[in-house]
Design a protein around this motif. Structure first.
Motif, PDB file in Angstrom:
ATOM      1  N   THR A  64      42.070  40.452  60.549  1.00  0.00           N
ATOM      2  CA  THR A  64      41.227  40.597  59.354  1.00  0.00           C
ATOM      3  C   THR A  64      41.560  41.874  58.588  1.00  0.00           C
ATOM      4  OG1 THR A  64      39.493  41.759  60.588  1.00  0.00           O
ATOM      5  CG2 THR A  64      39.314  39.359  60.439  1.00  0.00           C
ATOM      6  N   THR A  65      41.262  41.862  57.307  1.00  0.00           N
ATOM      7  CA  THR A  65      41.312  43.065  56.484  1.00  0.00           C
ATOM      8  C   THR A  65      40.470  42.823  55.243  1.00  0.00           C
ATOM      9  OG1 THR A  65      42.766  44.765  55.532  1.00  0.00           O
ATOM     10  CG2 THR A  65      43.313  42.485  55.041  1.00  0.00           C
ATOM     11  N   ASN A  66      40.201  43.873  54.470  1.00  0.00           N
ATOM     12  CA  ASN A  66      39.511  43.721  53.190  1.00  0.00           C
ATOM     13  C   ASN A  66      40.080  44.720  52.192  1.00  0.00           C
ATOM     14  OD1 ASN A  66      37.581  46.215  53.036  1.00  0.00           O
ATOM     15  ND2 ASN A  66      37.315  45.399  55.098  1.00  0.00           N
ATOM     16  N   VAL A  67      40.020  44.349  50.938  1.00  0.00           N
ATOM     17  CA  VAL A  67      40.521  45.191  49.856  1.00  0.00           C
ATOM     18  C   VAL A  67      39.462  45.263  48.761  1.00  0.00           C
ATOM     19  CG1 VAL A  67      42.974  44.757  50.276  1.00  0.00           C
ATOM     20  CG2 VAL A  67      41.692  43.239  48.752  1.00  0.00           C
ATOM     21  N   THR A  68      39.365  46.421  48.128  1.00  0.00           N
ATOM     22  CA  THR A  68      38.508  46.599  46.961  1.00  0.00           C
ATOM     23  C   THR A  68      39.415  46.771  45.742  1.00  0.00           C
ATOM     24  OG1 THR A  68      36.769  47.639  48.279  1.00  0.00           O
ATOM     25  CG2 THR A  68      36.699  47.991  45.899  1.00  0.00           C
ATOM     26  N   VAL A  69      39.268  45.880  44.769  1.00  0.00           N
ATOM     27  CA  VAL A  69      40.185  45.844  43.625  1.00  0.00           C
ATOM     28  C   VAL A  69      39.383  45.990  42.334  1.00  0.00           C
ATOM     29  CG1 VAL A  69      42.069  44.603  42.506  1.00  0.00           C
ATOM     30  CG2 VAL A  69      41.613  44.232  44.946  1.00  0.00           C
ATOM     31  N   GLN A  70      39.887  46.818  41.441  1.00  0.00           N
ATOM     32  CA  GLN A  70      39.309  46.954  40.102  1.00  0.00           C
ATOM     33  C   GLN A  70      40.241  46.283  39.086  1.00  0.00           C
ATOM     34  OE1 GLN A  70      38.674  51.159  39.397  1.00  0.00           O
ATOM     35  NE2 GLN A  70      36.548  51.018  40.088  1.00  0.00           N
ATOM     36  N   ASN A 120      41.878  36.414  47.477  1.00  0.00           N
ATOM     37  CA  ASN A 120      40.434  36.241  47.484  1.00  0.00           C
ATOM     38  C   ASN A 120      39.773  37.122  46.424  1.00  0.00           C
ATOM     39  OD1 ASN A 120      37.659  37.359  49.183  1.00  0.00           O
ATOM     40  ND2 ASN A 120      37.901  35.169  48.860  1.00  0.00           N
ATOM     41  N   ALA A 121      40.243  38.359  46.290  1.00  0.00           N
ATOM     42  CA  ALA A 121      39.702  39.271  45.282  1.00  0.00           C
ATOM     43  C   ALA A 121      39.975  38.751  43.872  1.00  0.00           C
ATOM     44  CB  ALA A 121      40.304  40.667  45.467  1.00  0.00           C
ATOM     45  N   LYS A 122      41.169  38.235  43.641  1.00  0.00           N
ATOM     46  CA  LYS A 122      41.535  37.706  42.321  1.00  0.00           C
ATOM     47  C   LYS A 122      40.648  36.510  41.953  1.00  0.00           C
ATOM     48  CE  LYS A 122      44.346  37.300  38.707  1.00  0.00           C
ATOM     49  NZ  LYS A 122      44.072  35.959  38.194  1.00  0.00           N
ATOM     50  N   ILE A 137      35.958  45.201  36.238  1.00  0.00           N
ATOM     51  CA  ILE A 137      35.279  44.418  37.271  1.00  0.00           C
ATOM     52  C   ILE A 137      35.770  44.918  38.622  1.00  0.00           C
ATOM     53  CG2 ILE A 137      34.987  42.141  38.308  1.00  0.00           C
ATOM     54  CD1 ILE A 137      35.410  40.931  35.575  1.00  0.00           C
ATOM     55  N   THR A 138      34.851  45.247  39.529  1.00  0.00           N
ATOM     56  CA  THR A 138      35.203  45.693  40.873  1.00  0.00           C
ATOM     57  C   THR A 138      34.743  44.656  41.885  1.00  0.00           C
ATOM     58  OG1 THR A 138      34.967  48.016  40.225  1.00  0.00           O
ATOM     59  CG2 THR A 138      34.977  47.529  42.584  1.00  0.00           C
ATOM     60  N   VAL A 139      35.682  44.163  42.701  1.00  0.00           N
ATOM     61  CA  VAL A 139      35.357  43.130  43.682  1.00  0.00           C
ATOM     62  C   VAL A 139      35.974  43.507  45.033  1.00  0.00           C
ATOM     63  CG1 VAL A 139      35.178  41.254  42.006  1.00  0.00           C
ATOM     64  CG2 VAL A 139      37.378  41.766  43.059  1.00  0.00           C
ATOM     65  N   THR A 140      35.429  42.931  46.083  1.00  0.00           N
ATOM     66  CA  THR A 140      35.972  43.100  47.432  1.00  0.00           C
ATOM     67  C   THR A 140      36.497  41.763  47.927  1.00  0.00           C
ATOM     68  OG1 THR A 140      34.453  44.912  47.964  1.00  0.00           O
ATOM     69  CG2 THR A 140      35.472  43.771  49.814  1.00  0.00           C
ATOM     70  N   GLY A 141      37.749  41.751  48.338  1.00  0.00           N
ATOM     71  CA  GLY A 141      38.363  40.526  48.842  1.00  0.00           C
ATOM     72  C   GLY A 141      38.567  40.599  50.342  1.00  0.00           C
TER      73      GLY A 141
END
Length: 259
Positions: free
Chosen positions: A250-256, A186-188, A51-55
């Protein structure tokens, strides 16, 4: 033994030798297999279980430092006199900055200095009517509750060029870690919701990419204090009012995630 039989035996021996050579070459070029290694079919299955999401991470902070752009402009008939007048006015400003407000030398930096002619424009050709000297400073000021009073004192000491204030923070690294944690949380939460809907359960993180780093913006406040305005404020007895506002980190992360 006849000649036909001898030839048949030679062909048989040659065929066996060729098969043996082919077998040796195949063994040498065949891929090796290890029990713990994941091969193409297994890798395909593993990729499907991701699963790939952006937090997003965000927090609002109050600025703790102001970078003030101020200076002194003087005029005279000659360039030398304009520069001398500027130097004399700057000594008065220095007394306010370093003696009254106890600013460190590293917090006061000359950002520009120029001496230039001033012209009067007629119907024909422009004529030099005198010269001006301008010295601009960038001042780092941290007592934001008294910033307006500081600007008034600088203006009274001769700073007739106050171009603006930039608000920021000196705790960027501290806020960076906090906002990254928020983005990961947030991604989790997103991954858990997706996995639950699919009847699965998150097992581990496969990869993480932080996109664009952490943005700690600056906020600008345009201030233009002229001598007449400063004199009016002095007469009224009220200091300049400055609103610092808030900054958004602010920042954002993409997590698999694997499930």
């Amino acid at each position: 033994m006849n000649m036909l039989s001898v030839r048949s035996k030679k062909w048989l021996i040659s065929g066996v030798a060729a098969m043996a050579l082919t077998t040796v070459l195949y063994v040498q070029n065949a891929p090796s297999f290890s029990p713990g290694k994941v091969y193409a079919a297994e890798q395909s299955v593993a990729v499907q279980n991701v699963i790939t999401v952006t937090g997003q991470g965000e927090m609002t902070i109050s600025p703790d430092v102001a970078y003030v752009s101020l200076g002194i402009r003087t005029e005279a008939e000659t360039a030398k006199d304009a520069q001398a007048a500027n130097a004399a006015a700057y000594e008065k400003l220095r007394a306010v900055l370093f003696d009254k407000y106890k600013l460190a030398a590293k917090d006061v930096q000359t950002s520009g200095f120029r001496v230039q002619p001033e012209y009067s424009y007629t119907e024909r050709d422009p004529k030099i009517k005198g010269y001006s000297a301008t010295q601009m400073l960038q001042v780092t000021y941290r007592d934001l509750d008294n910033l307006g009073t500081f600007l008034d004192a600088a203006s009274a000491a001769g700073a007739n060029q106050i171009e603006g204030v930039r608000f920021s923070t000196e705790k960027g690294q501290e806020y960076e870690l906090q906002v990254i944690q928020k983005a990961m949380d947030n991604a989790k939460a997103k991954a858990d919701a997706i996995a639950k809907y699919a009847g699965k359960e998150i097992k581990s993180i496969v990869a993480v990419n932080q996109g664009g780093g952490v943005a700690v913006p600056s906020q600008y406040s345009n201030i233009a204090l002229m001598e007449a305005k400063s004199a009016a404020m002095d007469a009224a007895g009220s200091p300049t009012s400055i609103s610092t506002g808030e900054l958004k980190v602010t920042t954002n992360v993409t997590v698999q995630y694997q499930f």
